[in-house]
Every structure is written in structure tokens, then in C-alpha cells.
Design a protein around this motif. Sequence first.
Motif, mmCIF file in Angstrom:
data_model
loop_
_atom_site.group_PDB
_atom_site.id
_atom_site.type_symbol
_atom_site.label_atom_id
_atom_site.label_comp_id
_atom_site.label_asym_id
_atom_site.label_seq_id
_atom_site.Cartn_x
_atom_site.Cartn_y
_atom_site.Cartn_z
ATOM 1 N N MET A 111 0.837 -1.204 0.000
ATOM 2 C CA MET A 111 0.000 0.000 0.000
ATOM 3 C C MET A 111 0.877 1.261 0.000
ATOM 4 O O MET A 111 1.032 1.946 1.009
ATOM 5 N N ILE A 112 1.441 1.545 -1.151
ATOM 6 C CA ILE A 112 2.261 2.738 -1.328
ATOM 7 C C ILE A 112 1.626 3.539 -2.477
ATOM 8 O O ILE A 112 0.861 2.977 -3.262
ATOM 9 N N PRO A 113 1.924 4.843 -2.588
ATOM 10 C CA PRO A 113 1.267 5.657 -3.623
ATOM 11 C C PRO A 113 1.461 5.108 -5.036
ATOM 12 O O PRO A 113 0.648 5.364 -5.922
ATOM 13 N N GLU A 114 2.539 4.327 -5.243
ATOM 14 C CA GLU A 114 2.784 3.786 -6.581
ATOM 15 C C GLU A 114 1.751 2.732 -6.968
ATOM 16 O O GLU A 114 1.621 2.413 -8.154
ATOM 17 N N LEU A 115 1.032 2.202 -5.996
ATOM 18 C CA LEU A 115 -0.013 1.229 -6.347
ATOM 19 C C LEU A 115 -1.160 1.921 -7.095
ATOM 20 O O LEU A 115 -1.465 1.536 -8.231
ATOM 21 N N PRO A 116 -1.774 2.967 -6.523
ATOM 22 C CA PRO A 116 -2.743 3.721 -7.342
ATOM 23 C C PRO A 116 -2.121 4.275 -8.625
ATOM 24 O O PRO A 116 -2.779 4.298 -9.664
ATOM 25 N N ALA A 117 -0.851 4.691 -8.542
ATOM 26 C CA ALA A 117 -0.216 5.247 -9.743
ATOM 27 C C ALA A 117 -0.140 4.191 -10.845
ATOM 28 O O ALA A 117 -0.392 4.486 -12.021
ATOM 29 N N ALA A 118 0.179 2.945 -10.468
ATOM 30 C CA ALA A 118 0.254 1.875 -11.468
ATOM 31 C C ALA A 118 -1.128 1.597 -12.065
ATOM 32 O O ALA A 118 -1.277 1.388 -13.274
ATOM 33 N N MET A 119 -2.153 1.615 -11.208
ATOM 34 C CA MET A 119 -3.514 1.385 -11.703
ATOM 35 C C MET A 119 -3.895 2.473 -12.708
ATOM 36 O O MET A 119 -4.420 2.202 -13.792
ATOM 37 N N LEU A 120 -3.613 3.723 -12.321
ATOM 38 C CA LEU A 120 -3.994 4.844 -13.190
ATOM 39 C C LEU A 120 -3.161 4.880 -14.470
ATOM 40 O O LEU A 120 -3.650 5.333 -15.518
ATOM 41 N N ALA A 121 -1.913 4.395 -14.384
ATOM 42 C CA ALA A 121 -1.083 4.343 -15.599
ATOM 43 C C ALA A 121 -1.695 3.353 -16.594
ATOM 44 O O ALA A 121 -1.712 3.598 -17.809
ATOM 45 N N CYS A 122 -2.200 2.243 -16.075
ATOM 46 C CA CYS A 122 -2.896 1.285 -16.952
ATOM 47 C C CYS A 122 -4.119 1.959 -17.569
ATOM 48 O O CYS A 122 -4.346 1.897 -18.786
ATOM 49 N N ALA A 123 -4.908 2.610 -16.708
ATOM 50 C CA ALA A 123 -6.124 3.267 -17.195
ATOM 51 C C ALA A 123 -5.785 4.300 -18.272
ATOM 52 O O ALA A 123 -6.522 4.483 -19.240
ATOM 53 N N ARG A 124 -4.650 4.958 -18.095
ATOM 54 C CA ARG A 124 -4.271 6.006 -19.046
ATOM 55 C C ARG A 124 -4.054 5.441 -20.448
ATOM 56 O O ARG A 124 -4.431 6.040 -21.439
ATOM 57 N N ILE A 125 -3.434 4.254 -20.518
ATOM 58 C CA ILE A 125 -3.106 3.702 -21.834
ATOM 59 C C ILE A 125 -4.088 2.613 -22.265
ATOM 60 O O ILE A 125 -3.878 1.925 -23.247
ATOM 61 N N GLY A 126 -5.166 2.474 -21.502
ATOM 62 C CA GLY A 126 -6.210 1.527 -21.903
ATOM 63 C C GLY A 126 -5.904 0.083 -21.570
ATOM 64 O O GLY A 126 -6.602 -0.826 -22.017
ATOM 65 N N ALA A 127 -4.845 -0.137 -20.742
ATOM 66 C CA ALA A 127 -4.568 -1.509 -20.313
ATOM 67 C C ALA A 127 -5.520 -1.860 -19.172
ATOM 68 O O ALA A 127 -5.949 -0.993 -18.417
ATOM 69 N N VAL A 128 -5.854 -3.122 -19.061
ATOM 70 C CA VAL A 128 -6.808 -3.590 -18.061
ATOM 71 C C VAL A 128 -6.014 -4.089 -16.862
ATOM 72 O O VAL A 128 -5.240 -5.028 -16.993
ATOM 73 N N HIS A 129 -6.158 -3.422 -15.705
ATOM 74 C CA HIS A 129 -5.357 -3.904 -14.577
ATOM 75 C C HIS A 129 -6.058 -5.003 -13.804
ATOM 76 O O HIS A 129 -7.270 -5.074 -13.752
ATOM 77 N N SER A 130 -5.214 -5.863 -13.238
ATOM 78 C CA SER A 130 -5.699 -6.915 -12.355
ATOM 79 C C SER A 130 -4.838 -6.825 -11.109
ATOM 80 O O SER A 130 -3.679 -7.231 -11.108
ATOM 81 N N VAL A 131 -5.384 -6.216 -10.060
ATOM 82 C CA VAL A 131 -4.609 -6.029 -8.838
ATOM 83 C C VAL A 131 -4.800 -7.251 -7.946
ATOM 84 O O VAL A 131 -5.919 -7.719 -7.764
ATOM 85 N N ILE A 132 -3.701 -7.755 -7.429
ATOM 86 C CA ILE A 132 -3.765 -8.904 -6.527
ATOM 87 C C ILE A 132 -3.285 -8.457 -5.149
ATOM 88 O O ILE A 132 -2.201 -7.904 -5.005
ATOM 89 N N PHE A 133 -4.129 -8.679 -4.165
ATOM 90 C CA PHE A 133 -3.835 -8.296 -2.789
ATOM 91 C C PHE A 133 -2.481 -8.878 -2.356
ATOM 92 O O PHE A 133 -2.175 -10.040 -2.631
#
Length: 620
Positions: A111-133
Motif C-alpha cells: 500500500m504505497i502511492p505507486e499502487l494507485p499510480a500503477a492502476m492509473l497508468a494502466c487506465a491512461r493507456i487503456g490496459a486492463v489492470h488486475s490487482v492482486i492483494f
Amino acid sequence: MYETADADPEAFWAAEAQRLDWIRPWDRVLDWDPPFARWFVGGRINASVNCLDRHAKGPRRNRAAIVWEGEPGDRRVLTYHDLWREVGRMGNALRGLGVRKGDRVTIYMPMIPELPAAMLACARIGAVHSVIFGGFSARAIRDRMEDAESRILVTADAGYRRGNVLPLKRIADEAVAGLDLVEHVVVYRRAGVDVAMSEGRDHWWHELAAAADSRCEPEPMEATDPLFILYTSGTTGAPKGIQHSTGGYLVGVAATTRLVFDLRDDDLYWCTADCGWVTGHSYIVYGPLANGASVFMYEGAPDWPAPDRWWRMVEDYGTTVLYTAPTAIRAFMRSGDEHPKKHDLSSLRLLGTVGEPINPEAWRWYHRTIGGGRCPIVDTWWQTETGMILITPLPGVTTTKPGSATRPFPGVAAEVVDDRGRPVPVNTGGYLVITKPWPAMLQTIFRDPERYKDVYWSKVPGKYFTGDGARVDEDAYFWLMGRIDDVINVAGHRIGTMEVESALVSHAAVAEAAVVGKPHPLKGQSLVAYVVLKAGGTQSEGLTKDLQKHVREVIGAIAVPDEVYITSKLPKTRSGKIMRRVIRALVSGQEIGDTTTLEDPGAVDEVRKWLAEVEGDPPR
Ligand code: PRX
């Protein structure tokens, strides 16, 4: 609002959608071809633009998007402009690694800021993220990556939990070992521990970011294009990849965040979930950031290094909204009032709960001890599948009753029905169903539309089957009664009993297993496993421990049964099905209600006898 939304839900949701920035307006609000809903058809939108650019370009540019504290006590603040830059760099970096629109990117991070950043980076380029706890095992990551056909994994060297260093990269390496489909692993350096970097496959986040431009052209997504998949437990052994849309999902989470938390400009909003669960997706990342809120994020354990950690942070940062799970509230309640009392919690103005029913005692404690008797509590009911909160009070509007999630959100239509889909009378238990589509609803199960139809739309034709039992009282308030299927809610996390059973059966010594839930004072429910050994298998001292360890390796710590009993047989119906429902009811100390579906009504006595035999033995 309730009346307008009821009268014309589509117009209500369209008005909510107008609050977002669209690249192209939609042609139709909803195409409903049951059970497939397409929201904002023809509209184009990018989720990261709505969460970042429109704030970073306006007066919120230098406002905190994420205020973060790591478990060791380190602190960071990322403004909207900072987060926009980081997301742009990672968007470009991912594109540089060959990620394109529609590709699945797996994220396994602390749970570091780069986790949301990685999700949003995917969203930015249209990649579909799959986050695993971060608590899931290597095997669980591997299964999910294979199911998603994900070629990219984003992770970190390690994370902190209760003073320990969690070796995420090592677990990730084990997960992708020999998995040919994996081409790249991006590693954020969080803890600075030594990790093996595989030449050509592994890349340091900071090196990619340093080489990348922060301006990253957002991918214009169809509103109906998928934004993410998120695996959750169901009633079979294999987790389901719940697939969410871009436009409808964003409209749903943005509207509910604004209205349920009554967001204000001076809020510091804290949702204590992990981004690895849907609560983190919807109410840490997409909902709050779409509203330009300042989000507080904390990396570690609630009671580390002392039971007042959360309350110290509320005081230090001036948190105004706190959204958490009943299981956490019960744990704090048990550890004593002196811990919150050490701190000034007067900045809080609103409290929320999610994930399981809250018992009135915990509700009152939360209200009094944390909220100082001042703060409304929103008890929000929803699911991974629903994407957004569906049943909830609106603070200042709804008179709350401790233990009730109160009423459907404006525009949402819920009912409690019997086996045949007929509404049940007032105060009678039944199945909770949702009768109209809502914007953040799941689109399908990833690559398995048949399973989607079967699981959610076949039990009560034409209505979304939640898997929850509920009743509606004389004031039309909903009271959630827990799952009615083989899904168990342990400490607010969903565990499929079949998943745990198949993990147990994959152990060399095990022939058969039955797993049921049992009430637990802190966790809500705990897991109890009954195990039959293979012929020739011997009950040894360490076997129980070994089985628990095995489940931890196959799924993760959250799925480990508290109690494991070795038995010579499991009670079954004549057709050979394990009588899980009867075992569960008896283990929970509940009276058996309807046994008509049992082929053999004598089964109850049989199971009772069986349980006495099994549990008469000391747990091994
Ligand atoms: O049984 C309900 C329970 O959590 C389940 C959904 O779990 P999951 O998909 O992991 O999402 C959890 C966070 C949204 C539901 O089927 N549940 C969730 N919220 C509540 C709840 N039960 C009672 N009251 C709630 N407020």
C-alpha cells in the motif's frame, strides 16, 4: 433526489455522468440486453484524465491527492500534479514495454502511492489492470495471471507489515517462474532490500520513470471498454475475474463517493482498505480521485507498533472521513478505549463501514468512542461485482438504525425475494436481488459470459442475484443477514469454501475436505476444515500445521482455517454431496431451518452425531 432518480434512473445517472469529462458524449445512456448492460454507449472517456488531468490543470493542481504514511513512519504527499506526472511516466514506460489497449497488467504491490499510480497508468493507456492483494501466495498470483493471460507484472521489492519485511519480489519471482507468457516485471524499490533482477525481464520502476516523459497521451476508451478485472471468490474452486467497464463504473463510483461521503473541499478522506480489494479500487482510487479529494493512505498493520496507530494518524493528519470494516472496529473495541482516548479525534466528521454486517454493539462503540457521538455512520452494502455502493444511508438525510445499511442509493432498485423470485413480506428473510441495472455493475466474468449468466442471473430470472440474505423492515430499511451460498466472510474478506477445500485436497495426504464458516467474535466468521486422509495416510503431530501451511502456500494467509479436524468420513447426502449447509448450521449453533431440500431429513441427526465424534477428539 430519491424521487427524481426513481422516476427516471437513466436521467439521474446521465446527470451524474455530466460531472465527468468526456472525450465524446454518449449516444444512449443504457442498452439493456439482459443480463448484459452497456452504459453510456458511444461515449468515450479516459478514467485517468478524470482522476488527474482535470484537477492537475485547475485550481486543485497543488492540492494533495495522496497523503501517505508508511508503516515505519515515513511520510509522503503527492499533489495532483505530482501524481499526474508519475502516472504519465509509468503510462509511457508501460507503452515502451509493449503494453497496448486491452492488454492485462497484473499489479502486486504494497500500500504505497505507486499502487494507485500503477492502476492509473494502466487506465491512461487503456490496459486492463488486475490487482492482486499483497497477502496472496505465489500460486494464487500465477493462477490469476494465467487466467488473465497477463504478460506484465508490476510489483515492489518488498513491503512492511507488522514490523516485518514482506518479500513481494521473491513471491512474484516464484509466481512467474516458468510462466512463459510473462515478458516483463516492473519493480518499485520500496524497502531497499536485495532482490534478484532477471536481465531483460525485470526493470526498476525508477529507471523506467527517469527515462520517460511525463506527458502521456491518454487512450480514448469506449465507455464500455473494460477498466479492470478483479478476482474474487465464488462457490467453485476457481476465483472469478470480475470485469468492470470504464464509463459506467466511473460514473457510479464518482457519484456514490461524492454523495455517500458528502465530500467537501477541506476533507482528508481515509478508506482503510487495501487497493487489492474492490473497496480500494472504488473508494481509494477511482471514486475519491475523480472527485478531486485528498486521500489518506497507510501502508501497514492497524496495531503497529501500538494499538493507537490509527488514532495517532487521525490526530496528526486531521482525517475528516474514516471508512473501515466492522472487523477492525471490533478489534479496536477489544483492545480498549484508552488507545483512541489518547488522541484528539475531533477532526472526524463522518464514519463509514463496509464488508460485513456490523453488530449494534460495535456500531455504538464506533459512534461514541471514535465519532465522539457527533459523526453520522454510513453502513454501506455492496460487492466486488456491484463496483459501487448500492445500499447505504446518505449522511444528514437518512435516519440510521445501528446494524442496518438502510436504503438503496438513489436510482438503485433492490428487493428481497423467495426461492421463486416473489417479494417476501415485511421482516421476512429472503434473497437480496437488484432489479434494475446500475452503472458500475460488472460487465461479465472475464472470458466466461456463461458463468456470469449462471451465477448472477439464473437463480431469480431477470434479477441480479447477490448471494446475500436480507430482510426489509417496516420502514423499508434493509438488514443484511450474510451470505447464503458457500462463500464465507472472514474479517471482511470473501473466501470460497470450495477454494479452500480444493487447496486442502491438493495436499498429498488428503482425500477429501469440507470447509465451513463458524461465528467468530472478531473476524465475523472463521474457517473450520474437516479433512479425510488418503488410505494409508497417518495422523501425525504436525499434520494439522502442515495442512494450514499448505493452504497458506496455495491461496494465502487469509484463507487458512483456524481449526482443522481429521476425520474418517464426511457426512454426505445419498447422491454423494457433502452436507455443508447442515454442518455449517450446526457448527454455528444455528437451528436448522428448512431441511426439505435434503434428501434425507435424518441427515441432521447424523451430522450432529458425526460432529460430536469429530469434535470430541482434540484438534490435531
Ligand atoms: O455478504 C456481503 C458482504 O460482503 C460481500 C461482498 O464481498 P466483497 O465482494 O469482497 O466486497 C466487500 C466490499 C464491498 C457481500 O456479498 N457485505 C459487504 N458490505 C456489507 C456486507 N454485509 C453486510 N453489510 C454491509 N455493509
